[in-house]
Design an enzyme around this catalytic site. Structure first.
Site, PDB file in Angstrom:
ATOM      1  N   ARG A   1      -3.652  -4.363   7.923  1.00 33.69           N
ATOM      2  CA  ARG A   1      -2.927  -5.539   8.400  1.00 33.69           C
ATOM      3  C   ARG A   1      -1.545  -5.159   8.940  1.00 33.69           C
ATOM      4  NH1 ARG A   1      -4.771 -10.016   5.665  1.00 33.69           N
ATOM      5  NH2 ARG A   1      -4.954  -8.739   3.791  1.00 33.69           N
ATOM      6  N   TYR A   2      -0.910  -4.202   8.313  1.00 32.21           N
ATOM      7  CA  TYR A   2       0.447  -3.782   8.677  1.00 32.21           C
ATOM      8  C   TYR A   2       0.379  -2.354   9.228  1.00 32.21           C
ATOM      9  CZ  TYR A   2       1.473  -7.498   5.272  1.00 32.21           C
ATOM     10  OH  TYR A   2       1.495  -8.677   4.567  1.00 32.21           O
TER      11      TYR A   2
ATOM     12  N   ARG B   1       0.489   0.825   6.420  1.00 26.28           N
ATOM     13  CA  ARG B   1      -0.247   0.840   5.159  1.00 26.28           C
ATOM     14  C   ARG B   1      -1.602   0.165   5.313  1.00 26.28           C
ATOM     15  NH1 ARG B   1       3.974  -2.472   5.573  1.00 26.28           N
ATOM     16  NH2 ARG B   1       4.017  -4.538   4.646  1.00 26.28           N
TER      17      ARG B   1
ATOM     18  N   CYS C   1     -14.235  -6.788 -11.279  1.00 26.58           N
ATOM     19  CA  CYS C   1     -12.998  -6.883 -12.063  1.00 26.58           C
ATOM     20  C   CYS C   1     -13.376  -6.898 -13.539  1.00 26.58           C
ATOM     21  CB  CYS C   1     -12.244  -8.173 -11.740  1.00 26.58           C
ATOM     22  SG  CYS C   1     -11.717  -8.250 -10.023  1.00 26.58           S
TER      23      CYS C   1
ATOM     24  N   CYS D   1     -10.401 -14.112 -12.591  1.00 27.56           N
ATOM     25  CA  CYS D   1      -9.385 -15.166 -12.585  1.00 27.56           C
ATOM     26  C   CYS D   1      -9.953 -16.367 -11.827  1.00 27.56           C
ATOM     27  CB  CYS D   1      -8.128 -14.661 -11.887  1.00 27.56           C
ATOM     28  SG  CYS D   1      -7.580 -13.057 -12.507  1.00 27.56           S
TER      29      CYS D   1
ATOM     30  N   CYS E   1      -8.789 -16.774  -8.097  1.00 27.31           N
ATOM     31  CA  CYS E   1      -8.805 -15.533  -7.316  1.00 27.31           C
ATOM     32  C   CYS E   1      -8.869 -15.800  -5.805  1.00 27.31           C
ATOM     33  CB  CYS E   1      -9.998 -14.686  -7.732  1.00 27.31           C
ATOM     34  SG  CYS E   1     -10.156 -13.190  -6.752  1.00 27.31           S
TER      35      CYS E   1
ATOM     36  N   ARG F   1      -9.923 -13.659  -3.697  1.00 22.53           N
ATOM     37  CA  ARG F   1     -11.137 -13.016  -3.160  1.00 22.53           C
ATOM     38  C   ARG F   1     -12.359 -13.468  -3.959  1.00 22.53           C
ATOM     39  NH1 ARG F   1      -7.957  -7.692  -2.586  1.00 22.53           N
ATOM     40  NH2 ARG F   1      -7.078  -7.947  -0.519  1.00 22.53           N
TER      41      ARG F   1
ATOM     42  N   ASP G   1      -2.888 -18.991  -2.986  1.00 20.73           N
ATOM     43  CA  ASP G   1      -3.594 -19.013  -1.702  1.00 20.73           C
ATOM     44  C   ASP G   1      -4.570 -20.180  -1.614  1.00 20.73           C
ATOM     45  OD1 ASP G   1      -2.483 -16.600  -0.578  1.00 20.73           O
ATOM     46  OD2 ASP G   1      -3.613 -15.517  -2.119  1.00 20.73           O
TER      47      ASP G   1
ATOM     48  N   ASP H   1       1.120 -15.608   1.680  1.00 20.93           N
ATOM     49  CA  ASP H   1       0.223 -14.878   2.584  1.00 20.93           C
ATOM     50  C   ASP H   1      -0.235 -15.885   3.632  1.00 20.93           C
ATOM     51  OD1 ASP H   1      -1.036 -12.269   2.933  1.00 20.93           O
ATOM     52  OD2 ASP H   1      -1.010 -12.228   0.740  1.00 20.93           O
TER      53      ASP H   1
ATOM     54  N   LYS I   1       2.256 -11.318   4.729  1.00 25.86           N
ATOM     55  CA  LYS I   1       3.108 -12.050   3.788  1.00 25.86           C
ATOM     56  C   LYS I   1       4.466 -12.322   4.412  1.00 25.86           C
ATOM     57  CE  LYS I   1       1.407  -9.840  -0.381  1.00 25.86           C
ATOM     58  NZ  LYS I   1       0.452  -9.044   0.412  1.00 25.86           N
TER      59      LYS I   1
HETATM   60  S1  SF4 Z   1      -7.151 -12.092  -8.857  1.00 24.33           S
HETATM   61 FE1  SF4 Z   1      -9.292 -11.689  -8.259  1.00 24.33          FE
HETATM   62  S2  SF4 Z   1      -9.311  -9.528  -7.664  1.00 24.33           S
HETATM   63 FE2  SF4 Z   1      -7.467  -9.840  -8.901  1.00 24.33          FE
HETATM   64  S3  SF4 Z   1      -8.111  -9.372 -11.033  1.00 24.33           S
HETATM   65 FE3  SF4 Z   1      -8.302 -11.595 -10.749  1.00 24.33          FE
HETATM   66  S4  SF4 Z   1     -10.477 -11.848 -10.164  1.00 24.33           S
HETATM   67 FE4  SF4 Z   1      -9.991  -9.691  -9.817  1.00 24.33          FE
END
Ligand code: SF4
Length: 347
Positions: free
Chosen positions: A90-91, A94, A103, A107, A110, A112, A271, A308, A315
């Protein structure tokens, strides 16, 4: 990854984290988004507190099936910047290298969430192609190992990738983004620390944590193992309604990081991931919390509050802004101090 991880709603009911009558509704959520909770996080939850900020982050909620028109499956636009599998470029200086979609704990907010826990990880050939992409672009100064969570991989796999990256002359920085020191502190063994410490290059670890209770004694010791080995640590947190959206909790979180020798880096505005509106604050609320942090806590405790930009535009810091130009006259400003009082400055 620990074998005692609770996977799926039935396991959560069995562990006493969720009432049995909620099982059917949570199965619908789990059919859509991955569910896993490590023993370290399950042990921090208070099942008798319906507002428990740890449970809120990890126990599925039927609210996740409520979607808003502005929400997206790829809220930060990874796909728009994926030249080869596993890379997000994206940048200019990096890239992200996604080593896994797994994971240790999932979460509920999340960004993603449509890919983690679901799709397979890049194959050996795809990893070779991704490393060749990095090797062929001298402008790439930093590689960020992300996912999923890279620290769920074996020490051998991590060592292999870090060694290959460190062997690329123009890659000077290897940064790992992880939640594992908090959600599975025992995973941060001396062998893992040795595996990720790059030879003659700088390794940084960025810890994702959102509530001060996550920084348990075991988590603090796990972070200390990185830092004592010469690996600097930074933090990133997501501003989450019902978890850390009050000045006392946010301040305590930032202080906990600094006490662990972790420099607060980013506070992310949540997000536009699908089914996460119950977690999002307004930007005005976020700015107000940042003002409260600046007024009450050391400069070491100040992260950058960032958004973002949807669509993959990167960002940007989103304030608050303390400096306002007055009129059209060059060099006259009004600046706000930490008490909210205003002063003029000639510029
Ligand atoms: S935010 Fe998403 S990618 Fe990051 S640890 Fe939690 S579940 Fe995994």
């Amino acid at each position: 990854m620990t074998s005692n991880t609770l996977r799926g709603p039935a396991a959560l009911v069995g562990a006493g984290l969720v009432a049995a009558e909620r099982l059917a509704s949570l199965k619908h959520v789990a059919a859509r988004y991955a569910v896993a909770i490590t023993p370290a996080m399950a042990g921090l939850m208070d099942p008798d507190d319906p507002a428990d900020p740890i449970a809120r982050q990890f126990v599925p909620d039927p609210a996740e099936l409520e979607e808003r028109p502005e929400e997206r499956s790829d809220p930060i636009g990874d796909d728009a910047h994926a030249p080869v599998e596993g890379i997000v470029h994206r940048y200019p200086d990096r890239v992200l290298l996604k080593l896994t979609h797994v994971c240790a704990t999932y979460c509920r907010f999340c960004f993603r969430r449509e890919t983690v826990g679901r799709a397979s990880a890049p194959s050996r050939d795809a990893l070779d192609t991704a490393l060749a992409y990095i090797s062929g672009r001298p402008d790439i100064w930093e590689v960020i190992l992300s996912g999923g969570d890279p620290l769920v991989l074996s020490d051998r796999r991590l060592k292999n990738v870090v060694t290959r990256l460190a062997g690329i002359e123009h890659v000077k920085i290897i940064r790992l983004h992880t939640r594992v020191p908090v959600v599975d502190p025992a995973r941060i063994t001396p062998a893992l620390v040795r595996a990720v410490k790059a030879d003659r290059k700088a390794t940084y670890v960025v810890l994702h944590a959102n509530h001060p209770r996550e920084l348990t004694a075991a988590a603090r010791e796990a972070c200390g193992r990185f830092i004592d080995a010469g690996i600097p640590m930074l933090s990133q947190s997501v501003l989450l309604r019902g978890v850390n959206d009050d000045p006392a909790t946010l301040g305590e979180l930032m202080r906990a990081f600094v006490e662990c020798r972790i420099k607060p880096y980013y506070l992310h505005h949540a997000d536009l991931a699908r089914g996460t509106s119950h977690f999002r604050t307004t930007i005005a609320e976020g700015q107000s919390l940042m003002r409260a942090l600046r007024g009450r806590h050391s400069g070491l405790c100040q992260p950058a509050y960032v958004l973002d930009i949807p669509g993959g535009h990167g960002k940007s810091p989103i304030g608050p802004n303390y400096l306002v130009q007055q009129g059209k006259q060059r060099g006259r400003y009004r600046i706000e101090d930490f008490n909210g009082r205003h002063h003029s400055y000639p510029g």
